[in-house]
Design an enzyme around this catalytic site. Sequence first.
Site, short mmCIF file in Angstrom:
data_model
loop_
_atom_site.label_atom_id
_atom_site.label_comp_id
_atom_site.label_asym_id
_atom_site.label_seq_id
_atom_site.Cartn_x
_atom_site.Cartn_y
_atom_site.Cartn_z
N LYS A 53 0.84 -1.21 0.00
CA LYS A 53 0.00 0.00 0.00
C LYS A 53 0.88 1.26 0.00
O LYS A 53 0.64 2.19 -0.75
CB LYS A 53 -0.95 -0.02 1.22
CG LYS A 53 -2.03 -1.08 1.05
CD LYS A 53 -2.84 -1.36 2.31
CE LYS A 53 -3.78 -2.54 2.05
NZ LYS A 53 -4.51 -3.00 3.23
N GLN A 97 -4.58 -1.74 9.48
CA GLN A 97 -4.49 -3.05 8.82
C GLN A 97 -5.14 -4.13 9.68
O GLN A 97 -4.90 -4.23 10.88
CB GLN A 97 -3.01 -3.39 8.56
CG GLN A 97 -2.80 -4.67 7.79
CD GLN A 97 -3.42 -4.66 6.39
OE1 GLN A 97 -3.30 -3.68 5.65
NE2 GLN A 97 -4.09 -5.73 6.02
N ASP A 120 -11.20 2.66 4.04
CA ASP A 120 -11.53 1.23 3.98
C ASP A 120 -13.05 1.02 3.93
O ASP A 120 -13.51 -0.09 3.65
CB ASP A 120 -10.98 0.51 5.22
CG ASP A 120 -9.72 -0.29 4.92
OD1 ASP A 120 -9.48 -0.58 3.72
OD2 ASP A 120 -9.00 -0.63 5.87
#
Length: 292
Positions: A53, A97, A120
Site C-alpha cells: 500500500k 491493517q 476502507d
Amino acid sequence: MTPTLIDGKEVAASVRSKLQQEIDELKAQGHIPGLAVVLVGEDPASQVYVGSKVKACEELGIYSQKWTLPAETTQEELVQLIHQLNADERIHGILVQSPPPPHIDEEAVILNIDPRKDVDGFHPANVARLVLEDAEGFVPCTPLGCMELLKAYGIETAGKHAVVIGRSMIVGKPMANLLVAKNANATVTIAHSRTRDLPGLCRTADIIVAAVGRPEMVTAEYVKDGAVVLDVGINRIADETRPRGYRIVGDVDFEAVKDKCSYITPVPGGVGPMTIAMLIANTVKACRQLTR
Ligand code: NDP
C-alpha cells in the site's frame, strides 16, 4: 465455451493511470492526497499488504505515513494515534491493517476514525451511506474493485441474478449492496455457510462472486454455462514444487470451471490487484471531498 480472462493487473494499471491525472490536478491546486497506514503487531502477511500500500502511494506521488506499532500497543494508544491522524491535515485517508492483535477491539477502533477519512469503508456511517447509495461515502476496496472489473469488461449486471458467496463486512455484504444498487440493478442472493444446496443455487446465477476463504470450493457443478465468475479468494495451499513451499489459489477451482464461463478472474492477477488501486482511488476521493 472459451472464457474471457479478466485481467486485473491491466484494469488496475488503467485505474492507476487515471488516478495519476487526478492526483496531478489536485497537486496543481495545492493539495497532495495523504494516506496513513497503521499496522499493529508483526503478522507477516499484514506486513506485506502494508508494504504494498505504501509502495503504491510512492509510485503515484501520494503522501503516506506508515505507522508500525508493537504487538503490545494498547487500545487506548491506538485510538490516540487515530485521533492524531484525524486532526492531521496532511492525511485524508486512514487505514488500520486487519486483523489487529486479539486484545484490540477492531470495531471500537474503527468507530474512532473520522468517517470522512475512512478509506476502507468500515465505519458504520460509510456502511449506511453504501446502503443509502450516497456517492459521498466510502466503499470497501475489494468489492469496489470487483465492480470496476465488471465495468471495464462491459459486463451487464442489470436484471442479472448474482450470487455472492460470503457475508463478511469486508467483501460479501458490500459486494451485494453494490450489485443491487440502482446503478447496477442486479437481483442478488447472498449465500453463506448455512445456505442449502449451494451448488444448485449457484447454478441459477448469471454472476457468481466467491468470497469464502475456502480453496477451490466452487467447482464445475456450481457454474451454469456462460456465467461470469469473480474469485475474491486468496488462499495458501502447500506446494512442495514451489520455492516458498506454497502457492496461492482462489475460492474457485479455476481449471474445472473456466470452460463453462463467459468471463472469469484468475488468482492471482484477477481481483487482487484491484484492491490497492481502489484504496488509492478512495484516498484521492477523500482528499477531493476534504479540500473542496
Ligand atoms: P470471512 O471469513 O470473513 O467470510 C467468509 C464467508 O464465507 C462467511 O460469510 C462464511 O459464512 C462463508 N462460508 C464459509 N464456508 C462456507 C461454505 N462452505 N459455504 C458457503 N459459505 C461459506 O472472509 P472474507 O470475506 O474476509 O474473505 C473471503 C476470501 O476473500 C478470503 O479468501 C480472503 O483471503 C479473500 N480476500 C481477498 C481480498 C483481496 O484483496 N482480493 C480482500 C479481502 C479478502 P458464515 O458467515 O456463515 O460463517
